[in-house]
Design an enzyme around this catalytic site. Sequence first.
Site, PDB file in Angstrom:
ATOM      1  N   TYR A 111      -7.950   5.458   3.240  1.00  0.00           N
ATOM      2  CA  TYR A 111      -8.316   6.640   4.022  1.00  0.00           C
ATOM      3  C   TYR A 111      -7.730   6.569   5.431  1.00  0.00           C
ATOM      4  CZ  TYR A 111     -11.858   7.742   0.437  1.00  0.00           C
ATOM      5  OH  TYR A 111     -12.501   8.047  -0.734  1.00  0.00           O
ATOM      6  N   ASP A 150      -3.253  -1.642  -5.260  1.00  0.00           N
ATOM      7  CA  ASP A 150      -4.379  -1.227  -4.436  1.00  0.00           C
ATOM      8  C   ASP A 150      -3.838  -0.758  -3.085  1.00  0.00           C
ATOM      9  OD1 ASP A 150      -7.587  -2.821  -3.937  1.00  0.00           O
ATOM     10  OD2 ASP A 150      -6.753  -1.016  -3.039  1.00  0.00           O
ATOM     11  N   MET A 151      -4.175   0.448  -2.713  1.00  0.00           N
ATOM     12  CA  MET A 151      -3.717   0.962  -1.414  1.00  0.00           C
ATOM     13  C   MET A 151      -4.463   0.223  -0.296  1.00  0.00           C
ATOM     14  SD  MET A 151      -1.631   2.983  -2.721  1.00  0.00           S
ATOM     15  CE  MET A 151      -0.934   3.612  -1.213  1.00  0.00           C
ATOM     16  N   ASP A 183      -7.809   5.100  -5.107  1.00  0.00           N
ATOM     17  CA  ASP A 183      -6.721   4.364  -4.456  1.00  0.00           C
ATOM     18  C   ASP A 183      -6.273   3.112  -5.205  1.00  0.00           C
ATOM     19  OD1 ASP A 183      -8.863   2.700  -4.037  1.00  0.00           O
ATOM     20  OD2 ASP A 183      -8.279   2.174  -2.008  1.00  0.00           O
ATOM     21  N   GLU A 184      -6.550   3.029  -6.470  1.00  0.00           N
ATOM     22  CA  GLU A 184      -6.168   1.850  -7.252  1.00  0.00           C
ATOM     23  C   GLU A 184      -5.645   2.277  -8.609  1.00  0.00           C
ATOM     24  OE1 GLU A 184      -9.218  -1.413  -7.777  1.00  0.00           O
ATOM     25  OE2 GLU A 184     -10.369   0.177  -6.808  1.00  0.00           O
ATOM     26  N   ARG A 202      -9.814  -4.459  12.108  1.00  0.00           N
ATOM     27  CA  ARG A 202     -10.488  -5.587  11.446  1.00  0.00           C
ATOM     28  C   ARG A 202     -10.392  -6.849  12.294  1.00  0.00           C
ATOM     29  NH1 ARG A 202      -9.395  -4.885   4.885  1.00  0.00           N
ATOM     30  NH2 ARG A 202      -9.403  -2.603   4.968  1.00  0.00           N
TER      31      ARG A 202
END
Length: 626
Positions: free
Chosen positions: A23, A18-19, A120-121, A60
Site C-alpha cells: 500500500y 510478495d509485494m 499483494d501476493e 521501519r
Amino acid sequence: MPVARPESQEPRVIAHVDMDCFYVQVEQRRNPDLRGVPTAVVQYNSWKGGGLIAVGYEARKFGVKRSMRGDEAKRACPDIQLVQVPVARGKADLNLYRSAGSEVVAILSTKGKCERASIDEVYLDLTDAAKSMLLESPPEMLDSIPEEALKSHVLGLSSDENKGEEDVRKWLCQPNADYQAKLLACGTIIVAELRVRVLQETKFTCSAGIAHNKMLAKLASPMHKPAQQTVVPATSVPDLLASLPVKKMKQLGGKLGSSLQDDLGVNTVGDLLKFSEQKLQDLYGINTGTWLWKIARGISGDEVEDRLLPKSHGCGKTFPGPMALKTTSSVKQWLNQLCEELSERIQSDLDQNKRVAQTLTLHARAFKEDEVDPLKKFPSKSCPLRYGTSKIQEDAMHLFELGLGDFLNSKNLGWGITSLAVGASKIVDIPNGTTSILKYLTEKRTSCNSSDCSDALPGEPDHATSLICQKDADTKSYKGHEVPLESKVEENPKTKAPRESASDSKRLSDRDANAKGTILRYFSGGSSSNQSSTSKVETTQIEEQERISSSTASISNSHQNLNLNQNNNALSENWIINIEEIDPSVVDELPLEIQREIRGWIHPSKRINTAKRGSTIAHYFSPARK
DNA sequence: ACGGCTTGAACG
DNA sequence: TCGTTCAAG
C-alpha cells in the site's frame, strides 16, 4: 486446520512473490514526493490518528510497526508521512490497491500457473517454463545471466550465505547438479526476470522465494526484503527447518503453533522430527497430524491453483463501542452503503471478467443487554444473490432481520451492532460463447416460424405450473410485501390460463409473443448496472424488452443470474437476468443443449435431486422452502 | 473503545 | 449446504 495433500512425484519449481509494503508503494507511485521518505498508510479513523496498515522501509528503521496508531508512529518517527486510505461511502475503500494488485498479477501470470493468494501476493508454478529453459537455453549456455538473478540469495550456498555474485553464478550454472537443482536454477532466473519486468512496468518492487513447493517458497520470500529473492535448494531444507521457530510456518502462527510449543515443547520445526506420524495423528487427528509430520520434512503437496481473481468479494465496517448501531434504520443506512460498494464490485467483476456471484452473505457482530446468554453471536445468513444495487440492499436488509430475530430469540431486548459486513461468493464464470440463450433467440427471430415456440410443452405442464404457483407463494412470504403475482405467472400461453396482465398482452402481438416475447418476457428483473448503462438496450429490435423488464417487478426469492452477451447488436454487454425469475416451463421449451446450459446456472441450493437424463428444467427448480 | 478490512480454508 | 471458526497479512 491444515490438511496434507498428495504430492506430485516430479520435482516442481514454485515461487512465492510478495509485494514490499504494497500500500505504501502504491501511494508512493501516486505521489513521488513520498519516495525515499518514511511513509505509512493509515486507515482513516480520527481516533488516535488512525490505524497503520502498511509501513514503508524507511519508517521501519524508526521502529514504526503495523498495528501502531498514527499517533504512536508520529512519536516514534516525527517526520513520518501518514497517507490515508481513500474513503468512500463512509468506509475505507481499497479499490486503488486492488487494481494495483491486478497490474502485478497481469505480469506475473505470463510465465506459468499463477495463483492470486492475496491482494499483494501470488504463487507461481514455473515447472514447465523451467523445463523448457533447461532444454532450450540452460543457464550454463546463457551468455548473460540477468543481474537480478545473480543477486539472489541461495540458502546453504557455501557455509555462510551469499559470498557474492560469483558464487551465485556458479550455483546457477552448476553443470553436475541433479535435475531438480537445475530446474530450480532456471526458476530462479525466470523469477528474476519477472520481478524486473514488474518493476519496469509498474514501478513496484517485490520479493520472492523460489523452492520446490509452496510452503518453502512462502517461507523464503520474506527472508530478504525488500526487492530481493531467496532460493531454497532441496539440500538446504533440513538445516533450514531444524532451527526454524514453528510460529514462522504458515498455519502455525496461531493456536496450533502455540499448542506445539506449550503442550509438546516443540519450539522449532526440527523438534517435530522426534514425533512419529502415528503420534502426531493421535495428538492432532489424522489430517493435521499427517500434515505436521510432512511439513517437518519440508514436504508439501499443495498445488498452485490457476486463479488470477479473488473467489469472493466482501466489504464491512466496524462500529466500536459507543458507535454501535442501535436502530434498524441506522443499520439500514450502513447496509445500503456496504451493498452499494459490493454491488459496484461484483458489477465490475462481471463487466471485466464475465463472472457472476451466486450467494449473498451478511455477517454482523452484536451485543444485547442482559439475558441469559449475552455471549451469543449474531448468526450469519445467506441467500441467492440477485444483481442490482437495490435488490442487494433489500436482500441484505432482509437477511439482517432474519439474523436479528435469531439473535434475540424474537424477544424484545436492547441490542447494538458493532460490525456489519456483506459478501458475494460462489462466483462462477459465465458460460460463454457457443450456446447463449440470446444467440438462440436471435436465430429464432430471424428464422423461426412461431410454431416452434408455441408448441405445447413436451413434458408435464401440470407439474411445471404448480411449481410456478408454489414459487409465488414462497415469494410472498419471503418478501412480505409488494409481490405482484400478475407479473409473475403472467401469460404463459401454453401451460395455462394466463393471468391477463393488461399491459403486457397489448404490447406484443400474439405472433410476436410467440416468436420472441414469451421468453424475453421472463427475463425480467434487472439490467445489470442500474439506470445508467442500460441505455444501450433501448435502441434495438428488442426494444420491447426494456419496458417489459421495467414493468415486471422483482419477483422471486431465488435468483440465479444469467448474462446475455451478444456481439452484433446493441444489447448491453452485461444484461443481467435473475434466472429463477424465469418460468421454468418456458425454459423447458428451449433446445436441450440450452437447457443443459441453464441447469448449470441454477444456484446449488435450488437444484433438485435429479440425475435423470433429459430431465426438464422445471425439475431442477426445487420446491418452495421457508 | 476495539486493530480494521479482506480473503481463504476446514469442519460439523 | 450453511454457518462457524481459524489464520494470515
